[in-house]
Design a protein around this motif. Structure first.
Motif, PDB file in Angstrom:
ATOM      1  N   GLY A  28       0.835  -1.197   0.000  1.00 28.96           N
ATOM      2  CA  GLY A  28       0.000   0.000   0.000  1.00 28.96           C
ATOM      3  C   GLY A  28       0.862   1.236   0.000  1.00 28.96           C
ATOM      4  O   GLY A  28       1.945   1.246  -0.593  1.00 28.96           O
ATOM      5  N   GLU A  29       0.364   2.272   0.685  1.00 28.65           N
ATOM      6  CA  GLU A  29       1.053   3.565   0.662  1.00 28.65           C
ATOM      7  C   GLU A  29       1.093   4.167   2.056  1.00 28.65           C
ATOM      8  O   GLU A  29       0.182   3.987   2.860  1.00 28.65           O
ATOM      9  CB  GLU A  29       0.314   4.526  -0.277  1.00 28.65           C
ATOM     10  N   ILE A  30       2.155   4.930   2.295  1.00 27.00           N
ATOM     11  CA  ILE A  30       2.288   5.695   3.535  1.00 27.00           C
ATOM     12  C   ILE A  30       2.180   7.162   3.160  1.00 27.00           C
ATOM     13  O   ILE A  30       2.980   7.675   2.369  1.00 27.00           O
ATOM     14  CB  ILE A  30       3.656   5.466   4.201  1.00 27.00           C
ATOM     15  N   TRP A  31       1.184   7.848   3.719  1.00 24.65           N
ATOM     16  CA  TRP A  31       1.049   9.287   3.499  1.00 24.65           C
ATOM     17  C   TRP A  31       1.630  10.019   4.716  1.00 24.65           C
ATOM     18  O   TRP A  31       1.402   9.619   5.856  1.00 24.65           O
ATOM     19  CB  TRP A  31      -0.421   9.662   3.329  1.00 24.65           C
ATOM     20  N   HIS A  32       2.362  11.081   4.460  1.00 20.36           N
ATOM     21  CA  HIS A  32       2.872  11.902   5.561  1.00 20.36           C
ATOM     22  C   HIS A  32       2.677  13.359   5.218  1.00 20.36           C
ATOM     23  O   HIS A  32       2.200  13.707   4.135  1.00 20.36           O
ATOM     24  CB  HIS A  32       4.337  11.546   5.868  1.00 20.36           C
ATOM     25  N   GLN A  33       3.054  14.219   6.157  1.00 19.94           N
ATOM     26  CA  GLN A  33       2.661  15.628   6.079  1.00 19.94           C
ATOM     27  C   GLN A  33       3.621  16.500   5.284  1.00 19.94           C
ATOM     28  O   GLN A  33       3.403  17.714   5.175  1.00 19.94           O
ATOM     29  CB  GLN A  33       2.521  16.175   7.506  1.00 19.94           C
ATOM     30  N   TYR A  34       4.705  15.890   4.757  1.00 22.75           N
ATOM     31  CA  TYR A  34       5.735  16.708   4.129  1.00 22.75           C
ATOM     32  C   TYR A  34       5.767  16.543   2.623  1.00 22.75           C
ATOM     33  O   TYR A  34       6.652  17.096   1.965  1.00 22.75           O
ATOM     34  CB  TYR A  34       7.101  16.369   4.733  1.00 22.75           C
ATOM     35  N   SER A  35       4.826  15.768   2.091  1.00 19.84           N
ATOM     36  CA  SER A  35       4.825  15.574   0.649  1.00 19.84           C
ATOM     37  C   SER A  35       3.424  15.195   0.199  1.00 19.84           C
ATOM     38  O   SER A  35       2.671  14.557   0.934  1.00 19.84           O
ATOM     39  CB  SER A  35       5.818  14.472   0.266  1.00 19.84           C
ATOM     40  N   SER A  36       3.104  15.583  -1.029  1.00 17.43           N
ATOM     41  CA  SER A  36       1.821  15.169  -1.621  1.00 17.43           C
ATOM     42  C   SER A  36       1.939  13.821  -2.310  1.00 17.43           C
ATOM     43  O   SER A  36       0.960  13.320  -2.856  1.00 17.43           O
ATOM     44  CB  SER A  36       1.373  16.213  -2.649  1.00 17.43           C
ATOM     45  N   VAL A  37       3.137  13.273  -2.295  1.00 14.97           N
ATOM     46  CA  VAL A  37       3.375  11.979  -2.929  1.00 14.97           C
ATOM     47  C   VAL A  37       3.609  10.949  -1.824  1.00 14.97           C
ATOM     48  O   VAL A  37       4.473  11.151  -0.964  1.00 14.97           O
ATOM     49  CB  VAL A  37       4.614  12.049  -3.852  1.00 14.97           C
ATOM     50  N   ARG A  86      13.043  17.688   5.247  1.00 14.36           N
ATOM     51  CA  ARG A  86      12.243  18.780   5.836  1.00 14.36           C
ATOM     52  C   ARG A  86      11.527  19.594   4.775  1.00 14.36           C
ATOM     53  O   ARG A  86      11.922  20.696   4.449  1.00 14.36           O
ATOM     54  CB  ARG A  86      13.141  19.679   6.669  1.00 14.36           C
ATOM     55  N   GLY A  87      10.423  19.060   4.227  1.00 20.02           N
ATOM     56  CA  GLY A  87       9.569  19.844   3.321  1.00 20.02           C
ATOM     57  C   GLY A  87       8.597  20.639   4.166  1.00 20.02           C
ATOM     58  O   GLY A  87       8.620  20.582   5.389  1.00 20.02           O
ATOM     59  N   GLN A  88       7.695  21.342   3.520  1.00 18.79           N
ATOM     60  CA  GLN A  88       6.709  22.127   4.268  1.00 18.79           C
ATOM     61  C   GLN A  88       5.639  21.194   4.821  1.00 18.79           C
ATOM     62  O   GLN A  88       5.084  20.360   4.100  1.00 18.79           O
ATOM     63  CB  GLN A  88       6.073  23.166   3.347  1.00 18.79           C
ATOM     64  N   MET A  89       5.355  21.355   6.094  1.00 17.02           N
ATOM     65  CA  MET A  89       4.435  20.434   6.747  1.00 17.02           C
ATOM     66  C   MET A  89       2.995  20.890   6.548  1.00 17.02           C
ATOM     67  O   MET A  89       2.680  22.067   6.729  1.00 17.02           O
ATOM     68  CB  MET A  89       4.763  20.406   8.241  1.00 17.02           C
ATOM     69  N   ASP A  90       2.130  19.974   6.161  1.00 20.22           N
ATOM     70  CA  ASP A  90       0.711  20.294   6.023  1.00 20.22           C
ATOM     71  C   ASP A  90      -0.077  19.065   6.444  1.00 20.22           C
ATOM     72  O   ASP A  90      -0.102  18.048   5.738  1.00 20.22           O
ATOM     73  CB  ASP A  90       0.387  20.686   4.581  1.00 20.22           C
ATOM     74  N   GLU A  91      -0.745  19.191   7.581  1.00 15.60           N
ATOM     75  CA  GLU A  91      -1.511  18.084   8.140  1.00 15.60           C
ATOM     76  C   GLU A  91      -2.639  17.646   7.206  1.00 15.60           C
ATOM     77  O   GLU A  91      -3.048  16.488   7.218  1.00 15.60           O
ATOM     78  CB  GLU A  91      -2.097  18.559   9.469  1.00 15.60           C
ATOM     79  N   ARG A  92      -3.125  18.539   6.386  1.00 16.23           N
ATOM     80  CA  ARG A  92      -4.261  18.228   5.510  1.00 16.23           C
ATOM     81  C   ARG A  92      -3.904  17.180   4.458  1.00 16.23           C
ATOM     82  O   ARG A  92      -4.789  16.582   3.840  1.00 16.23           O
ATOM     83  CB  ARG A  92      -4.773  19.498   4.828  1.00 16.23           C
ATOM     84  N   ARG A  93      -2.613  16.940   4.273  1.00 19.95           N
ATOM     85  CA  ARG A  93      -2.203  15.918   3.310  1.00 19.95           C
ATOM     86  C   ARG A  93      -2.660  14.530   3.742  1.00 19.95           C
ATOM     87  O   ARG A  93      -2.677  13.592   2.948  1.00 19.95           O
ATOM     88  CB  ARG A  93      -0.677  15.922   3.153  1.00 19.95           C
ATOM     89  N   LEU A  94      -3.003  14.396   5.020  1.00 14.56           N
ATOM     90  CA  LEU A  94      -3.457  13.091   5.504  1.00 14.56           C
ATOM     91  C   LEU A  94      -4.981  12.933   5.418  1.00 14.56           C
ATOM     92  O   LEU A  94      -5.500  11.835   5.610  1.00 14.56           O
ATOM     93  CB  LEU A  94      -3.023  12.882   6.957  1.00 14.56           C
ATOM     94  N   ASN A  95      -5.689  14.022   5.148  1.00 17.53           N
ATOM     95  CA  ASN A  95      -7.152  13.944   5.101  1.00 17.53           C
ATOM     96  C   ASN A  95      -7.628  13.062   3.961  1.00 17.53           C
ATOM     97  O   ASN A  95      -7.055  13.089   2.873  1.00 17.53           O
ATOM     98  CB  ASN A  95      -7.759  15.337   4.935  1.00 17.53           C
ATOM     99  N   ASP A  96      -8.705  12.303   4.254  1.00 14.42           N
ATOM    100  CA  ASP A  96      -9.407  11.542   3.216  1.00 14.42           C
ATOM    101  C   ASP A  96      -8.549  10.472   2.564  1.00 14.42           C
ATOM    102  O   ASP A  96      -8.859  10.018   1.466  1.00 14.42           O
ATOM    103  CB  ASP A  96      -9.957  12.482   2.115  1.00 14.42           C
ATOM    104  N   ARG A  97      -7.481  10.044   3.208  1.00 12.18           N
ATOM    105  CA  ARG A  97      -6.702   8.934   2.667  1.00 12.18           C
ATOM    106  C   ARG A  97      -7.352   7.637   3.135  1.00 12.18           C
ATOM    107  O   ARG A  97      -7.767   7.528   4.288  1.00 12.18           O
ATOM    108  CB  ARG A  97      -5.248   9.000   3.156  1.00 12.18           C
ATOM    109  N   LYS A  98      -7.436   6.668   2.222  1.00 11.59           N
ATOM    110  CA  LYS A  98      -8.087   5.416   2.580  1.00 11.59           C
ATOM    111  C   LYS A  98      -7.402   4.263   1.864  1.00 11.59           C
ATOM    112  O   LYS A  98      -7.166   4.313   0.657  1.00 11.59           O
ATOM    113  CB  LYS A  98      -9.561   5.482   2.151  1.00 11.59           C
ATOM    114  N   GLY A  99      -7.115   3.198   2.637  1.00  8.38           N
ATOM    115  CA  GLY A  99      -6.585   1.995   2.007  1.00  8.38           C
ATOM    116  C   GLY A  99      -7.733   1.091   1.586  1.00  8.38           C
ATOM    117  O   GLY A  99      -8.815   1.133   2.165  1.00  8.38           O
ATOM    118  N   ASN A 100      -7.501   0.242   0.602  1.00 16.43           N
ATOM    119  CA  ASN A 100      -8.557  -0.643   0.113  1.00 16.43           C
ATOM    120  C   ASN A 100      -8.997  -1.656   1.150  1.00 16.43           C
ATOM    121  O   ASN A 100     -10.171  -2.018   1.211  1.00 16.43           O
ATOM    122  CB  ASN A 100      -8.090  -1.401  -1.146  1.00 16.43           C
ATOM    123  N   ILE A 101      -8.059  -2.116   1.980  1.00 20.45           N
ATOM    124  CA  ILE A 101      -8.464  -3.094   2.993  1.00 20.45           C
ATOM    125  C   ILE A 101      -8.282  -2.584   4.423  1.00 20.45           C
ATOM    126  O   ILE A 101      -8.800  -3.178   5.360  1.00 20.45           O
ATOM    127  CB  ILE A 101      -7.758  -4.461   2.813  1.00 20.45           C
TER     128      ILE A 101
END
Lengths: 158, 76
Positions: A28-37, A86-101
């Motif tokens: 799957g994927e790991i989302w964090h606050q320092y990147s949109s990828v 150390r990119g720019q931190m944005d907590e909203r990058r974690l919003n609405d992320r969902k894994g399939n299982i």
């Protein structure tokens, strides 16, 4: 999924989206606050390794022990790589992320005893649990995803 | 319990003999031996064990005695 509803805020909080389980390996994927990828992982071991790499890049939480290896010269995160994290931190990058299982918000608060301690929220069930080691975190995720149903309460039993 | 059957097996990429001595802090502590390089190391957690094995596998196997050194492998 709005992050604010969990009242969990930390610079190193991540959202683990588990998309597939094949041959007893999660991917799957790991989302964090320092990147949109997101950071992808293809195996369960890979998930743990990528998370540890992120915590080393951020130097947060700081390690309380150095990494032991068979080669004494290996295993150190170069200062340049820590800077790159150390990119720019944005907590909203974690919003609405969902894994399939399954989807898990993980906050590692400490890195003591050569492992991690913190809290994890199983987003689909809105349940929070504390973990005292990376192994315990894995068991909690495993239990939540139903592979070993009697491990759902692993934090209490061990 | 006969340990000889365990220690006589060998993996395709690396062989590690793991002795978990205790289970404190919700994780494992013990010793791991890297058979091909005849190196031993203590570990304080399952995470540390994982990283040590991963580091060892990245390093690659030791060449057989008398062989020319291998070209460096690309990181996976």
């Amino acid at each position: 999924m709005e992050l604010s509803q969990y009242n969990m805020h930390a610079p190193n909080m991540v959202c683990i989206c588990v998309d597939r389980m094949a041959e007893q390996e999660y991917s799957g994927e790991i989302w964090h606050q320092y990147s949109s990828v997101p950071v992808s992982f293809g195996t369960t071991v890979g998930l743990i390794q990528e998370l540890d790499r992120l915590y080393d890049r951020w130097d947060f939480p700081q390690r309380s022990t150095n990494v032991r290896t068979f080669d004494p010269q290996a295993g150190r995160t170069p200062a340049e790589e820590r800077e790159r994290g150390r990119g720019q931190m944005d907590e909203r990058r974690l919003n609405d992320r969902k894994g399939n299982i399954g989807t898990f918000l993980v906050r590692v608060k400490y890195r003591q005893n050569a492992t991690w301690q913190g809290e994890v929220v199983w987003v689909e069930k809105n349940r929070k649990q504390y973990f005292r080691s990376a192994l315990e975190l894995l068991k909690l995720i495993d239990g939540a995803l139903g592979e070993t149903p009697d491990m759902e309460n692993a934090a209490e039993s061990s | 319990m006969d340990g000889s059957k365990t220690t006589s097996q060998a993996g395709g990429t690396g062989t590690f003999i793991i002795h978990v001595r205790c289970r404190q802090n919700a994780t494992w502590q013990g010793e791991v031996a890297w058979a091909e390089k005849e190196k031993r190391q203590h570990f304080r957690s399952a995470l540390e064990l994982l990283k040590m094995i991963d580091g060892a596998l990245d390093e690659g196997p030791a060449p057989p005695p008398g062989a020319a050194p291998e070209a460096p492998q690309a990181a996976s």
